[in-house]
Scaffold this motif. Structure first.
Motif, PDB file in Angstrom:
ATOM      1  N   HIS A 145      12.837 -26.132   8.335  1.00 55.64           N
ATOM      2  CA  HIS A 145      11.673 -26.490   8.088  1.00 55.64           C
ATOM      3  C   HIS A 145      10.482 -25.328   8.331  1.00 55.64           C
ATOM      4  O   HIS A 145       9.542 -25.384   7.871  1.00 55.64           O
ATOM      5  CB  HIS A 145      10.932 -27.940   8.849  1.00 55.64           C
ATOM      6  CG  HIS A 145      11.677 -29.186   8.663  1.00 55.64           C
ATOM      7  ND1 HIS A 145      12.681 -29.159   7.640  1.00 55.64           N
ATOM      8  CD2 HIS A 145      11.494 -30.099   8.951  1.00 55.64           C
ATOM      9  CE1 HIS A 145      13.168 -30.493   7.569  1.00 55.64           C
ATOM     10  NE2 HIS A 145      12.486 -31.129   8.447  1.00 55.64           N
ATOM     11  N   VAL A 148       9.521 -23.196   5.212  1.00 52.28           N
ATOM     12  CA  VAL A 148       8.755 -23.880   3.741  1.00 52.28           C
ATOM     13  C   VAL A 148       7.447 -22.683   3.909  1.00 52.28           C
ATOM     14  O   VAL A 148       6.820 -22.345   4.859  1.00 52.28           O
ATOM     15  CB  VAL A 148       8.097 -25.057   4.368  1.00 52.28           C
ATOM     16  CG1 VAL A 148       7.004 -25.253   3.464  1.00 52.28           C
ATOM     17  CG2 VAL A 148       9.332 -26.006   4.588  1.00 52.28           C
ATOM     18  N   TYR A 149       7.095 -22.258   2.712  1.00 53.65           N
ATOM     19  CA  TYR A 149       5.670 -21.517   2.243  1.00 53.65           C
ATOM     20  C   TYR A 149       5.449 -22.070   1.021  1.00 53.65           C
ATOM     21  O   TYR A 149       6.347 -22.663   0.045  1.00 53.65           O
ATOM     22  CB  TYR A 149       5.973 -20.251   2.618  1.00 53.65           C
ATOM     23  CG  TYR A 149       6.859 -19.557   1.817  1.00 53.65           C
ATOM     24  CD1 TYR A 149       8.174 -19.312   2.573  1.00 53.65           C
ATOM     25  CD2 TYR A 149       6.850 -18.777   0.856  1.00 53.65           C
ATOM     26  CE1 TYR A 149       9.369 -18.735   2.005  1.00 53.65           C
ATOM     27  CE2 TYR A 149       7.854 -17.962   0.162  1.00 53.65           C
ATOM     28  CZ  TYR A 149       9.038 -18.055   0.695  1.00 53.65           C
ATOM     29  OH  TYR A 149      10.118 -17.209   0.220  1.00 53.65           O
ATOM     30  N   ILE A 161       3.275 -29.861   8.860  1.00 53.09           N
ATOM     31  CA  ILE A 161       4.871 -29.375   9.109  1.00 53.09           C
ATOM     32  C   ILE A 161       5.210 -29.190  10.376  1.00 53.09           C
ATOM     33  O   ILE A 161       6.287 -29.740  11.013  1.00 53.09           O
ATOM     34  CB  ILE A 161       5.038 -28.599   8.248  1.00 53.09           C
ATOM     35  CG1 ILE A 161       4.793 -28.772   6.696  1.00 53.09           C
ATOM     36  CG2 ILE A 161       6.362 -27.748   8.209  1.00 53.09           C
ATOM     37  CD1 ILE A 161       4.837 -27.556   5.856  1.00 53.09           C
ATOM     38  N   THR A 214       9.440 -31.295  -4.016  1.00 52.81           N
ATOM     39  CA  THR A 214       8.185 -30.971  -3.294  1.00 52.81           C
ATOM     40  C   THR A 214       7.549 -32.241  -2.898  1.00 52.81           C
ATOM     41  O   THR A 214       7.227 -32.911  -1.572  1.00 52.81           O
ATOM     42  CB  THR A 214       7.343 -30.165  -3.994  1.00 52.81           C
ATOM     43  OG1 THR A 214       7.920 -29.150  -4.687  1.00 52.81           O
ATOM     44  CG2 THR A 214       6.047 -29.781  -3.266  1.00 52.81           C
ATOM     45  N   PHE A 218      10.289 -33.630   0.203  1.00 49.57           N
ATOM     46  CA  PHE A 218       9.616 -32.852   1.664  1.00 49.57           C
ATOM     47  C   PHE A 218       8.188 -33.569   1.806  1.00 49.57           C
ATOM     48  O   PHE A 218       8.210 -33.869   3.032  1.00 49.57           O
ATOM     49  CB  PHE A 218       9.355 -31.366   1.331  1.00 49.57           C
ATOM     50  CG  PHE A 218       9.100 -30.566   2.637  1.00 49.57           C
ATOM     51  CD1 PHE A 218      10.125 -30.271   3.370  1.00 49.57           C
ATOM     52  CD2 PHE A 218       7.670 -30.340   2.704  1.00 49.57           C
ATOM     53  CE1 PHE A 218       9.562 -29.655   4.635  1.00 49.57           C
ATOM     54  CE2 PHE A 218       7.397 -29.851   3.810  1.00 49.57           C
ATOM     55  CZ  PHE A 218       8.265 -29.309   5.008  1.00 49.57           C
ATOM     56  N   PHE A 257       6.236 -23.955  -4.262  1.00 48.08           N
ATOM     57  CA  PHE A 257       6.849 -24.514  -2.972  1.00 48.08           C
ATOM     58  C   PHE A 257       8.174 -23.811  -2.938  1.00 48.08           C
ATOM     59  O   PHE A 257       8.944 -23.833  -3.665  1.00 48.08           O
ATOM     60  CB  PHE A 257       6.570 -25.938  -3.255  1.00 48.08           C
ATOM     61  CG  PHE A 257       7.127 -26.477  -1.898  1.00 48.08           C
ATOM     62  CD1 PHE A 257       6.265 -26.859  -0.831  1.00 48.08           C
ATOM     63  CD2 PHE A 257       8.408 -27.123  -1.632  1.00 48.08           C
ATOM     64  CE1 PHE A 257       6.624 -27.563   0.177  1.00 48.08           C
ATOM     65  CE2 PHE A 257       8.924 -27.501  -0.414  1.00 48.08           C
ATOM     66  CZ  PHE A 257       8.100 -27.821   0.632  1.00 48.08           C
ATOM     67  N   CYS A 258       8.334 -23.348  -1.611  1.00 51.45           N
ATOM     68  CA  CYS A 258       9.603 -22.855  -1.366  1.00 51.45           C
ATOM     69  C   CYS A 258      10.306 -23.431  -0.014  1.00 51.45           C
ATOM     70  O   CYS A 258       9.570 -23.807   0.951  1.00 51.45           O
ATOM     71  CB  CYS A 258       9.499 -21.229  -0.961  1.00 51.45           C
ATOM     72  SG  CYS A 258       8.783 -20.561  -2.551  1.00 51.45           S
ATOM     73  N   TYR A 259      11.559 -23.578  -0.108  1.00 47.45           N
ATOM     74  CA  TYR A 259      12.282 -24.142   1.032  1.00 47.45           C
ATOM     75  C   TYR A 259      13.936 -23.633   0.851  1.00 47.45           C
ATOM     76  O   TYR A 259      14.152 -23.503   0.149  1.00 47.45           O
ATOM     77  CB  TYR A 259      12.435 -25.661   1.085  1.00 47.45           C
ATOM     78  CG  TYR A 259      12.926 -26.379   1.958  1.00 47.45           C
ATOM     79  CD1 TYR A 259      12.267 -26.819   3.186  1.00 47.45           C
ATOM     80  CD2 TYR A 259      14.261 -26.646   2.279  1.00 47.45           C
ATOM     81  CE1 TYR A 259      12.595 -27.378   4.478  1.00 47.45           C
ATOM     82  CE2 TYR A 259      14.937 -27.143   3.356  1.00 47.45           C
ATOM     83  CZ  TYR A 259      13.993 -27.619   4.291  1.00 47.45           C
ATOM     84  OH  TYR A 259      14.556 -28.070   5.547  1.00 47.45           O
TER      85      TYR A 259
END
Lengths: 268, 268
Positions: A145, A148-149, A161, A214, A218, A257-259
């Protein structure tokens, strides 16, 4: 009736999008995990079988043994596997730290979204190692987690978060475990450890992931700790609402959104 | 003399590692950028030519025009390209926002590590668009310092990195621009925008990247703003030292370091 037809068409498309998204994530995490016919595979910590059906579907001629410490989870996993018509999985209730199998009982071990919940993931990996025969492999998949950014940036969303991460740590787990898989496997005595990051990048050109990952995966997961966060005063109510709204803001046409998930393999 | 022989052997290996690392990063960012013979390519913002030599090497039969606003940078880029024996690049001093080319002069535009330094990157992208002929493409590559995370975690290291981001923002730039490439290109009027994240994952099994990327590229870059950070009191000296030490700590055998570049393409 064109309005009705549109709505119908839209929800059809919507369902297709969600199926696409599920396929995208499934491919991202599972496509590299295919076991040869006849191989004996242990799924350690199968929960209610969400990964079991994918694992078994991708290795239809492997003999899979799926264990979990919860009898209720095992019952639900059995139902799920039966509903899918899958026949190469045997279920068993068992504790990861003292499984009732002889040494060298398996050719491969698969562990997905399990270590994040354990207070001592290294001990779990060490307990599993003797169950592998020489040349056997372990595959471990976890999220992180802290990976995430997003755009637009939001301090309130970052804080929300972080609350989720802190609560999981309090519960004895580690929501940032993805980045640690390399040292964990090496320290547990596995050889030839290789880590492969699996990044989920989401922008408006990938609408299935905007909705399915997203928003519905998440953000929904963060929203799940709302009551605990507010009742314990970890965030003010208005700041929390802004954090959630800002996460949803990344689903707008100009949002990103990035994960990153991590998949690691080791050998015995 | 075995000690001497070892040192020699080691530095040979060390040099090879650094070449490997440079190749790894070059492949990660440049392998998808190859232009067909005869195509007219504009490199907008070539600086001292670090990317120019790779670009020209990968597209040896394209006609590349590389521009930069700094005459001194252009001189150094010319020297570099000449030293490499590259002959398909023409250099020109020019301002990105008002380049002296006719509309539709180019088939492709390449922009690498430039937008992060601009106060209005969207205006730059809009200024470049008319220079592309119909069907032409733009490729934009940028980093994102907010994509950094590592093991072991460190608040001091996070703060040191944030100082770098804040200083770049004060200077009119944006060190978090990687994640924004999708909306920037869409809003500048490009079609069929596609973003591809290029993650650099570093653990002890990738020693060339430990040295070449984590230590000598990223950590060195953070260390570069030390004097400004301390003289302006953005961090206490001890906290700064701890932040840098913690970044170097991720180079130990149980450390992990992650960074993501973004490569985006759009069409006219």
């Amino acid at each position: 009736m064109s309005g009705g037809a549109y709505v119908h068409g839209y929800s059809e498309r919507e369902a297709e999008r969600l199926r696409d998204q599920a396929r995208t994530l499934t491919s991202l995490l599972h496509d590299s995990v295919r076991y040869p016919p006849g191989s004996r595979v242990l799924e350690a910590g199968c929960g209610t079988g969400a990964q079991t059906v994918i694992l078994a579907g991708n290795s239809p001629d492997a003999a899979i043994t799926s264990v979990d410490i919860s009898p209720e989870s095992i019952r639900r996993a059995e139902d799920r596997v039966m509903a899918e018509g899958i026949t190469n999985v045997t279920f068993q209730v068992g504790d990861l730290f003292s499984l009732p199998f002889d040494p060298e009982s398996f050719d491969h071990i698969f562990v997905c979204f399990v270590l994040e919940h354990l207070a001592d993931p290294g001990r779990a990996l060490r307990a599993l190692r003797p169950l592998l025969c020489p040349g056997g492999t372990i595959t471990v998949i976890e999220g992180d987690h802290g990976s995430v950014y997003f755009h637009p940036e939001s301090r309130a969303a970052d804080t929300a978060i972080r609350c989720l991460v802190d609560l999981q740590r309090e519960a004895g787990g580690n929501a940032l475990i993805g980045r640690e898989l390399y040292p964990l496997l090496v320290q547990a005595g596995y050889a030839d450890v290789q880590v492969s990051p699996r990044m989920v990048y989401v922008d408006a050109s990938r609408p299935a992931l905007v909705e399915g990952f997203t928003r519905q995966t998440f953000t929904a997961m963060v929203e799940g700790v709302r009551d605990t966060v507010l009742s314990r005063g970890m965030m003010e109510k208005d700041e929390w609402k802004k954090g959630i709204a800002d996460l949803k803001r990344t689903c707008e046409p100009d949002g990103v959104f990035c994960y990153t998930f991590f998949s690691a393999t080791g050998k015995v």
